[in-house]
Design a protein around this motif. Sequence first.
Motif, short mmCIF file in Angstrom:
data_model
loop_
_atom_site.label_atom_id
_atom_site.label_comp_id
_atom_site.label_asym_id
_atom_site.label_seq_id
_atom_site.Cartn_x
_atom_site.Cartn_y
_atom_site.Cartn_z
N VAL A 61 -6.78 -3.79 4.63
CA VAL A 61 -5.81 -3.80 3.32
C VAL A 61 -5.64 -5.28 3.02
O VAL A 61 -4.75 -5.96 3.49
N SER A 117 0.80 -0.98 0.10
CA SER A 117 0.01 0.10 -0.15
C SER A 117 0.97 1.28 -0.02
O SER A 117 2.12 1.13 0.34
N GLY A 154 -4.02 -4.84 -2.19
CA GLY A 154 -3.69 -3.62 -1.48
C GLY A 154 -4.53 -2.54 -1.39
O GLY A 154 -4.22 -1.35 -1.28
#
Length: 539
Positions: free
Chosen positions: A414, A343, A419
């Motif tokens: 997440v 992420s 992601g």
Amino acid sequence: MDLKLALTLDQQRCLEGESVRFRLALRNTGGEPLEGLPGLEPLTRAVQITARGRGGHKVTGFGLGRTARDGKHQRIHGLSHEPLTLAPDQEVTVEGDLLAWAGALPADEYTLQAVYTLTEASDVAPIVSGTVPLNVLGPHVTAVSVPHLPEMPQPGPLPALWRNGKPGTETVLLQQQSRIMPPNPYRCVRIGNLPADADLRVATAALAQPARGHVVWTSRGDLNLLSVPTDRASQESPTQAATGLTRPSVLAAPRSTTDGRLLTVLADADRARLALVEWTEGQAPSVADWPLEDFGPLGVCNLFWTLDDDALLVWSKAGTGELFAARITPGQPAESFTPRHVSAEVDGLLAIEVLRTGYSDEFFRAGMHLVERRGQPVPIEQPLPESRPAEPPAFTLFVLAFEPRDRQVVLRRVPLSDGAAQVVARWTFAGEKPPKKLECVQSTMTARNEPVFLLRDEQGGCYFVSTEDKRLVPLATRIDRPVPPAAFPCLLAASGQSDAAWVFLRLYDEKHLRFEYEKLEPADRPSPYRLFEIGDPLP
């Protein structure tokens, strides 16, 4: 009936919550064989140990006390219901742990006595032993260490270390508690006078009833490795492993595997280089280290042990807040470590928790097979597969962040697969003066597959953060009692084997010299945990 029952203890003084080994002996004192007697095994429920305190405490212990206090019975292997026959002058014995049988007796001066009952319908009076004294003292706790737990389906206990006594005379105790009902400790043994200034870390165990536990700590560039029995006090000497790292620190918790190995992941002082130490007692430790290179240094991170004893490391890159994840496989740690970007930058990152999603029944049963190989209980009835299937790559991160300008704490989900971050919950601080800084003291997953967090502000005030509760109030307000640093607050979450997603807060009460438990979740159910008193019907 010509029977004599004797009860002996290994010690006559202990700390509240400490294990005390005992021995029961049943002897035929007559001249004829006695047949059809119930054995001393726990499942027969023939023996109880009563504890009467001068302060009024009256507690009953019995062989299945540990699982009865959990509120349910687990399947127990290897226990016989065969009737017992005693020849003249023949004796049978059984040994046990009073903590497992009776629970943590409150501090008091006790008189203990064992009672042997043939059957409930028998007209023969119960056989009663002589009495033995036991003085239970309140502990003087100076430090507590709890590990980050592995994934929820694993059967291992909730471990902890705590130091007791004045500086210079401290002793360290290794404690194990139930993952079904966390306020239920069933083993707690002294493991010696370890270095007073050491940051001790206890390993999580893959086995439901590990015979040995592991403790590690660092000194200069070395890692000290200690293997200790979990059923008796010990004074073992550590093994040292040269890590090759500068001032290394242990990441999260070490891991005790089903085959007796100890796995420990470390980072150097700059948090730019990692090492994995593998050790089997009696053998030389093996050490592998590797650089993080462009993926470091580590910022906020977490280490998550899987059913097959791989480690999943998730971290933010210091200075950027970008999230990465990588698997560390024992035997080939450097080769298996292939970081992947998860992420983009997360501002104000406090903590990262990990959840495995998409379990298959086949995979779960295959993972539990590791436990059965060591002769431990397996809570399943279906046939076990011959080989373990490939592990599904289904993991989700829970990312907690503090946004001071908005006076909010935000939780995002997440998935490692794509992601794509999704906000799960937001909490806003009430009052005129929200904290300026927050740190995460502890995080863990609950049986409802949601994370909970224990946060601390710059003034030392603590907060409990859970998606079950939309409030963000000081923990002291929530439980209506102070939570000073010397209370060593700790979150204990029940596993999915429990009848509810219990979350408890363990506190050390410095005034009354005892550990206490505050139930945090579920909000609509009182804690069912209790000790069995003399005269209570036993399950």
